[in-house]
Design an enzyme around this catalytic site. Structure first.
Site, PDB file in Angstrom:
ATOM      1  N   GLU A 111       0.818  -1.214   0.000  1.00  0.00           N
ATOM      2  CA  GLU A 111       0.000   0.000   0.000  1.00  0.00           C
ATOM      3  C   GLU A 111       0.853   1.266   0.000  1.00  0.00           C
ATOM      4  OE1 GLU A 111      -0.844  -2.722   1.687  1.00  0.00           O
ATOM      5  OE2 GLU A 111      -2.925  -3.094   1.160  1.00  0.00           O
ATOM      6  N   ASP A 114     -22.217   0.781  12.027  1.00  0.00           N
ATOM      7  CA  ASP A 114     -21.275   0.523  10.938  1.00  0.00           C
ATOM      8  C   ASP A 114     -21.631   1.258   9.649  1.00  0.00           C
ATOM      9  OD1 ASP A 114     -19.015  -0.777   9.792  1.00  0.00           O
ATOM     10  OD2 ASP A 114     -19.397  -2.462  11.148  1.00  0.00           O
TER      11      ASP A 114
HETATM   12  C1  LIG Z   1     -13.354   4.083   7.673  1.00  0.00           C
HETATM   13  C2  LIG Z   1     -13.107   2.666   7.272  1.00  0.00           C
HETATM   14  C3  LIG Z   1     -13.190   1.649   8.205  1.00  0.00           C
HETATM   15  C4  LIG Z   1     -12.950   0.319   7.858  1.00  0.00           C
HETATM   16  N1  LIG Z   1     -13.023  -0.648   8.813  1.00  0.00           N
HETATM   17  C5  LIG Z   1     -12.725  -1.932   8.488  1.00  0.00           C
HETATM   18  C6  LIG Z   1     -12.721  -2.932   9.493  1.00  0.00           C
HETATM   19  O1  LIG Z   1     -12.979  -2.664  10.663  1.00  0.00           O
HETATM   20  N2  LIG Z   1     -12.414  -4.207   9.119  1.00  0.00           N
HETATM   21  C7  LIG Z   1     -12.105  -4.541   7.820  1.00  0.00           C
HETATM   22  O2  LIG Z   1     -11.804  -5.694   7.550  1.00  0.00           O
HETATM   23  N3  LIG Z   1     -12.132  -3.601   6.842  1.00  0.00           N
HETATM   24  C8  LIG Z   1     -12.411  -2.304   7.155  1.00  0.00           C
HETATM   25  N4  LIG Z   1     -12.407  -1.343   6.181  1.00  0.00           N
HETATM   26  C9  LIG Z   1     -12.133  -1.728   4.787  1.00  0.00           C
HETATM   27  C10 LIG Z   1     -10.673  -2.036   4.549  1.00  0.00           C
HETATM   28  O3  LIG Z   1      -9.866  -0.999   5.012  1.00  0.00           O
HETATM   29  C11 LIG Z   1     -10.437  -2.265   3.061  1.00  0.00           C
HETATM   30  O4  LIG Z   1     -11.147  -3.419   2.674  1.00  0.00           O
HETATM   31  C12 LIG Z   1      -8.963  -2.418   2.694  1.00  0.00           C
HETATM   32  O5  LIG Z   1      -8.863  -2.619   1.298  1.00  0.00           O
HETATM   33  C13 LIG Z   1      -8.325  -3.564   3.407  1.00  0.00           C
HETATM   34  O6  LIG Z   1      -6.990  -3.671   2.976  1.00  0.00           O
HETATM   35  P1  LIG Z   1      -6.335  -5.090   2.782  1.00  0.00           P
HETATM   36  O7  LIG Z   1      -6.890  -5.667   1.519  1.00  0.00           O
HETATM   37  O8  LIG Z   1      -4.875  -4.800   2.681  1.00  0.00           O
HETATM   38  O9  LIG Z   1      -6.690  -5.889   3.957  1.00  0.00           O
HETATM   39  C14 LIG Z   1     -12.647  -0.013   6.518  1.00  0.00           C
HETATM   40  C15 LIG Z   1     -12.571   1.007   5.568  1.00  0.00           C
HETATM   41  C16 LIG Z   1     -12.787   2.334   5.927  1.00  0.00           C
HETATM   42  C17 LIG Z   1     -12.691   3.410   4.880  1.00  0.00           C
HETATM   43 MN   LIG Z   2      -3.473  -5.163   1.178  1.00  0.00          MN
END
Ligand SMILES: Cc1cc2nc3c(=O)[nH]c(=O)nc-3n(C[C@H](O)[C@H](O)[C@H](O)COP(=O)(O)O)c2cc1C
Ligand SMILES: [Mn+2]
Length: 493
Positions: free
Chosen positions: A233, A293
């Site tokens: 990222e 949520d």
């Molecule tokens: C404000 C906000 C809160 C979020 N909270 C969560 C969470 O609690 N758990 C989760 O799995 N994804 C959450 N997400 C979504 C992830 O950040 C998103 O799917 C991201 O792509 C995950 O990255 P990864 O693929 O590297 O895991 C949230 C997104 C935002 C914008």
């Molecule tokens: Mn990722």
């Protein structure tokens, strides 16, 4: 243009009339939510709460809460500009002629300077509170909604490393505060953090985790981006941070500056406001939630891993960034819209027939997708639907509707009109089963459920529709030209 850090972004917002400083004393319990909710729903400014009851640290909210600020956060005029930058990068071809090679140079330089760089000392470590001194009580962490199970850190960038490959992942996963040094770690099973954690659990090993708050908003955005597994990222952040007009940019503001944590083997953005260092133990689970949520509903409490704080570092005068989620539109809707634009070129690489895509905010991104395609052969819409269900986090999409290329999928009014008119439900709707978002409360059981693909394209030869497909109603050009000339004199408006 990119920002060195959060405060530079805040200054820019203020200059542009996009910030209100709230000096009135307010409580971090529910009151900030109510103010931020009203503000985002009326397309209002970013908010810096400077007088939070019981705290010296200000709370920064609604940074991304409009198209304009979301674009500003990523250093662009509008979101399409960023999509176009991604597209031009993807269409970089091996250069042929000398002139073409010259044209390539700026692009390659841009990429090279997108990589993160390590620095020795960092603003985010001006104050180091290790062991007993580390306490979350220092931070004005919000209670967002009345029936929430407690206070939640809502804009955390969660840094983990793969045990197998050493590769980094950064995801935004909210953190339920249990006490001054313990929180939940709400990474859904489909996400990068959970994948790394599974590797550690398999070997019964403790996992180190760092959480950064604040910094250039492009870095915060990158933590939310649905990148392919193992794509760092921080490289996306570096790419987004580069001023497109200054391709050589000497590494100046492209690559994210990273610093080594004090107590764990992890790097975090040097210019963050606050960093939490800690660990997550294998096998440990605790009830997390409930939490109001982004679905617009409370997600129920469930068991999640637990984060133990070992060290808290921060700037001398830190700003605590937060967001609230709830009924759309909320701030995260604009974050999602940025993702829609940035990732569309990547999706088109796999599915070149796609013209446009709209994940409407009411569909909270995983419930509804409207897609337009250039259709050439029978059942192509079905192929696109199946492919999208196999593409990264699009796998969680519950309903996908496919239209012809001449349909403006950004116009919900047109979408509904075409949808109603063009489908024969029995023929054009396909059901299947697959993974659904953890937050989907309608699936009969957690984590998987049914999905619906709707082919709302006009049916062509070979699709078993033998009847004539009527043309759209359109006035002839001759008449529209004549009436254009007349219009001013008609006294109609
Ligand atoms: C404000 C906000 C809160 C979020 N909270 C969560 C969470 O609690 N758990 C989760 O799995 N994804 C959450 N997400 C979504 C992830 O950040 C998103 O799917 C991201 O792509 C995950 O990255 P990864 O693929 O590297 O895991 C949230 C997104 C935002 C914008
Ligand atoms: Mn990722």
């Amino acid at each position: 243009m990119a920002y060195t850090d959060l405060r530079e972004f805040i200054s820019r917002l203020e200059l542009e009339g996009e910030l209100v400083r709230v000096g009135e004393r307010v409580s971090r319990d529910l009151e900030i939510t109510e103010i931020a909710d009203r503000t985002v729903k009326s397309n209002g400014p970013a908010l810096l709460f400077e007088n939070v009851d019981g705290f010296d640290i200000p709370v920064f909210m609604n940074a991304f809460g409009s198209y304009r600020r979301m674009s500003m956060a990523l250093g662009a005029q509008n979101l399409d500009e960023i999509g176009a930058r991604v597209e031009s990068l993807l269409h970089t071809q091996a250069p042929g002629s000398f002139a073409e090679k010259l044209m390539m140079l700026p692009k390659l330089a841009q990429l090279a300077s997108a990589f993160p760089r390590t620095v020795k000392s960092a603003p985010c470590q001006e104050v180091v509170l290790a062991g007993e001194d580390a306490s979350l009580d220092l931070l004005p962490i919000l209670k967002c909604w009345p029936e929430d199970g407690g206070r939640f850190i809502t804009l955390p960038m969660v840094f983990t490393k793969s045990l197998e490959t050493g590769k980094r992942n950064v995801g935004m996963y909210r953190m339920h505060v249990y006490d001054s040094r313990t929180t939940g770690m709400h990474w859904h099973v489909h996400k990068g953090g959970a994948r790394h954690y599974a590797e550690y659990e398999d070997q019964n090993r403790r996992m180190e985790v760092a959480v950064a708050l604040g910094g250039d908003p492009a870095i915060t955005y990158a933590a939310t981006a649905p990148l392919p597994e193992d794509f760092d990222e921080m490289i996306l952040a570096g790419f987004l941070r580069q001023p497109p007009t200054s391709p050589l940019c000497k590494g100046g503001r492209g690559g994210v500056e990273m610093v080594q944590c004090k107590t764990i083997d992890m790097q975090v953005p040097a210019d963050a406001e606050i960093v939490l260092e800690g660990c997550v133990d294998p096998g440990e689970r605790r009830m997390e939630g409930p939490f109001g949520d982004h679905t617009g509903y409370y997600s129920p409490a469930d068991e999640y891993p637990v984060f133990h704080l070992t060290c808290l570092t921060h700037r001398k005068d830190p700003i605590y960034p937060a967001t609230i989620v709830g009924k759309p539109p909320m701030e995260d809707c604009f974050i999602g819209k940025a993702t829609e634009r940035i990732f569309l070129p990547l999706i088109k690489m796999q599915l070149p027939e796609i013209v446009d895509m709209n994940l409407p905010v009411e569909g909270i991104f995983h419930n509804l997708a409207f897609v337009s395609i250039r259709k050439r052969y029978p059942m192509q819409a079905r192929k696109v639907i199946s492919a999208l269900w196999g593409l990264g986090q699009m796998m969680l999409t519950k309903i996908i509707v496919v239209f012809d290329e001449d349909v403006n999928v950004q116009d919900t009014s047109e979408v509904l009109w075409r949808l109603g008119g063009n489908i024969d439900p029995r023929r054009d709707i396909a059901f299947t089963d697959g993974p659904v978002d953890v937050l989907d409360h309608a699936a009969p059981q957690p984590l998987f459920g049914s999905k619906m693909g709707i082919d709302a394209t006009r049916k062509i030869a070979g699709e078993g529709h033998d009847r004539h497909w009527p043309a759209d109603i359109r006035m002839s050009a001759e008449v529209t030209t004549r009436i254009d000339e007349l219009w001013g004199r008609l006294g109609i408006g």
